[in-house]
Design a protein around this motif. Structure first.
Motif, PDB file in Angstrom:
ATOM      1  N   UNK A  33       0.931  -1.085   0.172  1.00 47.55           N
ATOM      2  CA  UNK A  33       0.007   0.235  -0.029  1.00 47.55           C
ATOM      3  C   UNK A  33       0.906   1.338   0.258  1.00 47.55           C
ATOM      4  N   UNK A  34       0.765   2.133  -1.069  1.00 52.88           N
ATOM      5  CA  UNK A  34       1.551   3.378  -1.127  1.00 52.88           C
ATOM      6  C   UNK A  34       0.820   4.560  -0.700  1.00 52.88           C
ATOM      7  N   UNK A  35       1.103   4.996   0.455  1.00 53.66           N
ATOM      8  CA  UNK A  35       0.597   6.037   1.071  1.00 53.66           C
ATOM      9  C   UNK A  35       1.223   7.428   0.667  1.00 53.66           C
ATOM     10  N   UNK A  36       2.058   7.386  -0.487  1.00 58.42           N
ATOM     11  CA  UNK A  36       2.765   8.547  -0.803  1.00 58.42           C
ATOM     12  C   UNK A  36       2.058   9.287  -1.863  1.00 58.42           C
ATOM     13  N   UNK A  37       1.450   8.546  -2.656  1.00 58.66           N
ATOM     14  CA  UNK A  37       0.823   9.120  -4.104  1.00 58.66           C
ATOM     15  C   UNK A  37       0.033   7.914  -4.637  1.00 58.66           C
ATOM     16  N   UNK A  38      -0.785   8.509  -5.613  1.00 61.14           N
ATOM     17  CA  UNK A  38      -1.413   7.451  -6.545  1.00 61.14           C
ATOM     18  C   UNK A  38      -0.588   6.513  -7.251  1.00 61.14           C
ATOM     19  N   UNK A  39       0.374   7.300  -7.717  1.00 59.00           N
ATOM     20  CA  UNK A  39       1.390   6.304  -8.498  1.00 59.00           C
ATOM     21  C   UNK A  39       2.822   6.119  -7.719  1.00 59.00           C
ATOM     22  N   UNK A  40       3.506   5.227  -8.340  1.00 55.64           N
ATOM     23  CA  UNK A  40       4.667   4.917  -7.366  1.00 55.64           C
ATOM     24  C   UNK A  40       5.457   3.777  -8.244  1.00 55.64           C
TER      25      UNK A  40
END
Length: 207
Positions: free
Chosen positions: A80-87
């Motif tokens: 789960x990437x909480x830094x942004x929509x894309x990663x």
């Protein structure tokens, strides 16, 4: 009582829903999945929730030792990437065995999707016993290190990317390779790598 929002995330919600579910009578485990949801009970569990790692969460794999020559155990992980929509996952995830904790007795291979979108991504850890451990018994530990990067949002005054590192702990029990006469071939997911014969006797390598 108010929930501690810092501890409420997709992982804790899943644990609470699984722990609170009630068994259906007259239905076996493969027909009912993780049982019937009990939302009131799940809310009560979240009220007193603490981060946990329990065997039922990974059952039946967490209760079974592995051995050299057996099918690899594959653990699918959602990031789960909480830094942004894309990663994206930077470089290749690294397996780091804990040598004092016998981590060199297992081999871990990682396959993954390099792009995380939207908000999440996936990787799979394939865990098998090293050849030198065919007659060894004990606990082996280590972790897989993953580095995730996401672009800074347009509204930010800072240019560039944000990064975050994730450690995925691995802990397995190893036992000596049992003789063929004491093995049971059981794979309810039908993913055995077999030849044309569905009863092919040498499916686990003939070790």
């Amino acid at each position: 009582m108010v929930l501690n929002r810092e501890l409420v995330n997709p992982a804790s919600m899943k644990q609470a829903l699984i722990a609170s579910a009630r068994r259906l009578s007259g239905v076996n485990m493969f027909e009912q999945g993780h049982r019937k949801l009990d939302l009131i009970r799940a809310y009560q569990i979240l009220n007193r929730y603490k981060p946990q790692s329990q065997c039922p969460y990974m059952w039946p794999y967490c209760s079974q030792p592995i051995y050299y020559g057996g099918m690899p155990t594959i653990v699918n992980v959602t990031i789960l990437n909480g830094m942004g929509v894309t990663g994206r996952i930077l470089d290749k995830p690294i397996w780091q065995p804990y040598l004092p904790q016998n981590g060199d007795h297992i081999d871990v291979a990682v396959s993954y999707l390099p792009v995380l979108w939207p908000w999440a991504g996936a990787l799979a850890d394939s865990i098998s016993v090293a050849k030198k451990s065919a007659s060894w018994e004990g606990i082996a530990q280590g972790h897989v290190m993953v580095t995730v990067s996401s672009p800074v949002g347009n509204n930010s005054e800072v240019d560039g990317e944000m990064t975050s590192m994730v450690k995925l702990p691995v802990k397995v029990k190893i036992e000596p390779t049992p003789p063929r006469s004491k093995r049971v071939l059981w794979d309810q997911y039908h993913n055995l790598r077999m030849k044309n014969d569905p009863l092919y006797w040498d499916i686990d390598g003939g070790q």
